[in-house]
Structures are given as structure tokens and as C-alpha cells.
Design a protein around this motif. Structure first.
Motif, PDB file in Angstrom:
ATOM      1  N   GLY A 116       0.814  -1.211   0.000  1.00 25.08           N
ATOM      2  CA  GLY A 116       0.000   0.000   0.000  1.00 25.08           C
ATOM      3  C   GLY A 116       0.841   1.252   0.000  1.00 25.08           C
ATOM      4  N   VAL A 118       0.026   3.989   1.952  1.00 28.02           N
ATOM      5  CA  VAL A 118      -0.325   4.821   3.085  1.00 28.02           C
ATOM      6  C   VAL A 118       0.707   4.766   4.202  1.00 28.02           C
ATOM      7  N   THR A 119       1.241   3.603   4.502  1.00 28.80           N
ATOM      8  CA  THR A 119       2.129   3.478   5.654  1.00 28.80           C
ATOM      9  C   THR A 119       3.550   3.133   5.242  1.00 28.80           C
ATOM     10  N   GLY A 122       3.916  -0.613   5.499  1.00 31.53           N
ATOM     11  CA  GLY A 122       3.306  -1.338   4.388  1.00 31.53           C
ATOM     12  C   GLY A 122       4.338  -1.714   3.338  1.00 31.53           C
ATOM     13  N   ASN A 161      -5.709   1.023  -3.410  1.00 33.17           N
ATOM     14  CA  ASN A 161      -4.803   1.740  -2.501  1.00 33.17           C
ATOM     15  C   ASN A 161      -3.814   0.818  -1.817  1.00 33.17           C
ATOM     16  N   LYS A 165      -3.810  -1.644   3.345  1.00 29.94           N
ATOM     17  CA  LYS A 165      -4.817  -0.677   3.755  1.00 29.94           C
ATOM     18  C   LYS A 165      -6.192  -1.333   3.827  1.00 29.94           C
TER      19      LYS A 165
END
Length: 183
Positions: A116, A118-119, A122, A161, A165
Motif C-alpha cells: 500500500g 499509506v504506511t 506497508g 490503494n 490498507k
């Protein structure tokens, strides 16, 4: 080329026969990268980049110089890619166009999609999962690329995404349901 690193209490050697030192150095570089990225993401610069990500128009309205912060993000990414690339070049002891083969690029894209966007963690999870899949499917030789491509297409359709996530969202919704049933 460096063959040994003298830390005073220990001497670490980098050689062809024993690659253990490279493993530990790669691990240290990963930890350093994660720590530096966490510090950056949690700073006021990271906050401004998140605002830009959500809405560039709002960021400009707030007086944030979007070009400056986008350039800063590119420079930080390039710096990290550069020192990891230098480490990798020393590890394989050869730089050639084969490093950028389609299979290598597919590994990178698959790791990104699995982990992903986002992190920071991840990316680590996505990389570990990709390496596991790569080793597990090694016996299939070139068919591995077809399987990776199929997995990538499925992930892009089901979880655009990133898979991590989606998993986090599912787990948090299950927790909310469980806590609401207890109440």
C-alpha cells in the motif's frame, strides 16, 4: 570497494564467500530509513505533504508552497534510493541493464501494491510478501511473471490503494462490530 569495517569492538568483513555482513548492513540501512522517514512524516513537513496529498488547492490557500514540498519529497526519495542503490551495487558487485529488467520492476510494483501507499510499514510488509512469493514460485521460472502480473491486476482491481490498507480497514470494521455487540 571496502572489505572490512572496524568499529573498535568488532571488525566486520564484506567478502564474496560470506554474505552475512551484507544482511546485517541491509537490516541497519532499513531501520535507519524507517526511522528517518518516521521523523519526517511526523514533522511539520510531513503534515504539509499530507495536506497537499488531500487537496493541493487547500494547501495553496493555506500558504503552503506546494512545489517546494513536492520537490522536497522527491529529493528525500531520491536520496534513500541512492544510498540503497549504492549498497545494492556493492552487494552484487556489478551494475548492468539487467538490474532494471521487467521482473525487477514487477517485483517493486507488486511490493508497493501489496504494502500500500499509506504506511511506511506497508512497504516492508509488501517487500517481505513479494520476496516470499518470488522464492515460493521460483520453480515455475518465467511463469512466475505471469502469476505476479495476475496478482497485481487482481490487487489493482480489488484494492487500488494497496492490500494492507484494505486489510487494516477490514480488521478495524470487525473490531467496531465486535465492540458494538458487547455494548
Amino acid at each position: 570497494e571496502f572489505t572490512s569495517l572496524d568499529l573498535g569492538i568488532a571488525k566486520i568483513t564484506f567478502g564474496y564467500a560470506d554474505r552475512t555482513s551484507y544482511y546485517y548492513l541491509a537490516y541497519v540501512l532499513m531501520i535507519i530509513s524507517i526511522v528517518l522517514l518516521r521523523i519526517f512524516v511526523e514533522s511539520k513537513y510531513g503534515l504539509r505533504l499530507r495536506i497537499i496529498k488531500e487537496s493541493e488547492e487547500v494547501a495553496e490557500t493555506l500558504g503552503i508552497d506546494t512545489v517546494k514540498y513536492k520537490l522536497m519529497a522527491v529529493l528525500i526519495s531520491t536520496f534513500i534510493a541512492g544510498y540503497i542503490g549504492a549498497f545494492y551495487a556493492h552487494y552484487i558487485q556489478l551494475l548492468s541493464p539487467e538490474v532494471t529488467w521487467v521482473s525487477t520492476m514487477l517485483d517493486i510494483v507488486l511490493a508497493t501494491m501489496l504494502g500500500g501507499f499509506v504506511t511506511i510499514y506497508g512497504a516492508v510488509v509488501g517487500s517481505v510478501a513479494t520476496i516470499f512469493l518470488k522464492e515460493y514460485l521460483r520453480m515455475l521460472e518465467q511463469w512466475r511473471l505471469v502469476i505476479f502480473g495476475g496478482v497485481l491486476i487482481l490487487i489493482m482491481i480489488a484494492a487500488p490503494n494497496g492490500l494492507i490498507k484494505e486489510v487494516i480497514a477490514k480488521v478495524s470494521s470487525l473490531r467496531k462490530r465486535a465492540s458494538s455487540k458487547k455494548s
